[in-house]
Scaffold this motif. Structure first.
Motif, PDB file in Angstrom:
ATOM      1  N   PHE A 172       0.851  -1.182   0.000  1.00 16.57           N
ATOM      2  CA  PHE A 172       0.000   0.000   0.000  1.00 16.57           C
ATOM      3  C   PHE A 172       0.891   1.238   0.000  1.00 16.57           C
ATOM      4  CE2 PHE A 172       1.210  -1.094   4.112  1.00 16.57           C
ATOM      5  CZ  PHE A 172       0.484  -2.174   4.596  1.00 16.57           C
ATOM      6  N   ALA A 173       0.299   2.406  -0.041  1.00 14.28           N
ATOM      7  CA  ALA A 173       1.054   3.656  -0.106  1.00 14.28           C
ATOM      8  C   ALA A 173       1.859   3.873   1.173  1.00 14.28           C
ATOM      9  CB  ALA A 173       0.106   4.827  -0.340  1.00 14.28           C
ATOM     10  N   PRO A 174       3.027   4.523   1.073  1.00 10.79           N
ATOM     11  CA  PRO A 174       3.861   4.730   2.267  1.00 10.79           C
ATOM     12  C   PRO A 174       3.225   5.640   3.305  1.00 10.79           C
ATOM     13  CG  PRO A 174       4.759   5.911   0.372  1.00 10.79           C
ATOM     14  CD  PRO A 174       3.685   5.017  -0.153  1.00 10.79           C
ATOM     15  N   ASP A 175       2.290   6.505   2.897  1.00 11.10           N
ATOM     16  CA  ASP A 175       1.641   7.379   3.870  1.00 11.10           C
ATOM     17  C   ASP A 175       0.392   6.745   4.482  1.00 11.10           C
ATOM     18  OD1 ASP A 175       0.140   7.457   1.593  1.00 11.10           O
ATOM     19  OD2 ASP A 175      -0.143   9.630   1.577  1.00 11.10           O
ATOM     20  N   ALA A 176       0.115   5.483   4.127  1.00 10.14           N
ATOM     21  CA  ALA A 176      -1.021   4.768   4.708  1.00 10.14           C
ATOM     22  C   ALA A 176      -0.687   4.327   6.129  1.00 10.14           C
ATOM     23  CB  ALA A 176      -1.382   3.557   3.849  1.00 10.14           C
ATOM     24  N   LYS A 177      -1.727   4.022   6.891  1.00 12.79           N
ATOM     25  CA  LYS A 177      -1.541   3.531   8.249  1.00 12.79           C
ATOM     26  C   LYS A 177      -1.899   2.053   8.298  1.00 12.79           C
ATOM     27  CE  LYS A 177      -2.167   7.861  10.764  1.00 12.79           C
ATOM     28  NZ  LYS A 177      -2.933   8.575  11.828  1.00 12.79           N
TER      29      LYS A 177
END
Length: 236
Positions: A172-177
């Motif tokens: 998933f995206a690196p800024d996802a939690k």
């Protein structure tokens, strides 16, 4: 080439989350777990509450866990855990997202976790790929970018560069939690050059996109000679 390099990162619990909701006695909004559970039986019906303490005025408040449920609906071991203020039961209730949603409060996970890397940190200039298994001991929502910074001892800018170069591959995206187990892959430095070379071979021809799309190349440019053309005539 060694393709079996693996590492384990574990998100460990360092504290319980803070319950964010208004206090009836003061302007405080933050409550901590008191470590106690109260169970009250009325015949065969049972009420169970999680006890919280206001961080500002220390007022004790109750969070309903079970209301007017029949004793037989609870497992005996769970009932004993409630009656004995079992720390594992307290932890489970405090971290419960469903209990928070039911009682309309928010959980603040700040300062509740730390990253443990049990295996040695492999050098990023190693040409072999590294598979990293990330395991969560608690359901804290952790920004993936922050995990990478801690696990690789890199700055935010360096992490973003590695992700942009596809040396770090994420689900998933690196800024996802993330709050559940996942796996990521770290590629060696030679991967970037190989990927760029592959892209250059697959890139469409800028001047003749139609030909490049079907795998053909344009013919060499014809001469710009402007003299009179010679006409070939058939001889009878």
């Amino acid at each position: 080439m060694n393709t079996d390099r693996k590492a384990l990162w574990a998100v460990r619990q360092s504290a319980l989350p803070t319950v964010v909701r208004s206090c009836p006695d003061c302007p405080g909004m933050r409550h901590r777990a008191s470590g106690k559970i109260r169970a009250n039986a009325n015949g065969k019906l049972l009420d169970v509450w999680l006890l919280l303490s206001c961080a500002t005025c220390d007022r004790t408040s109750k969070v309903p866990v079970h209301e007017r449920v029949h004793v037989s609906t609870l497992e005996p071991a769970r009932l004993v855990a409630y009656e004995n203020n079992d720390p594992a039961a307290v932890r489970e209730l405090v971290m419960s997202a469903s209990l928070a949603a039911k009682n309309r409060y928010r959980l603040d996970w700040t300062g509740t976790w730390e990253l443990e890397t049990r295996t040695p940190l492999y050098a990023l200039d190693d040409p072999n790929p590294l598979s990293v298994q990330v395991r969560f001991e608690l359901p804290a929502p952790v920004r993936v970018e922050r995990l990478l910074q801690l696990g690789l001892a890199l700055s935010r800018a360096e992490v973003r560069r590695l992700v942009a170069d596809e040396r770090i591959r994420l689900p998933f995206a690196p800024d996802a939690k993330a709050h559940q187990d996942f796996e990521l892959t770290i590629q060696g430095p030679g991967f970037v050059d190989a990927a760029k070379h592959a892209k250059s071979l697959d890139a469409p021809d800028a001047e003749h996109p139609g030909l490049a799309r079907i795998g053909l190349r344009p013919h060499p440019a014809r001469s710009s000679h402007t003299g009179p053309r010679r006409t070939r005539r058939s001889l009878m």
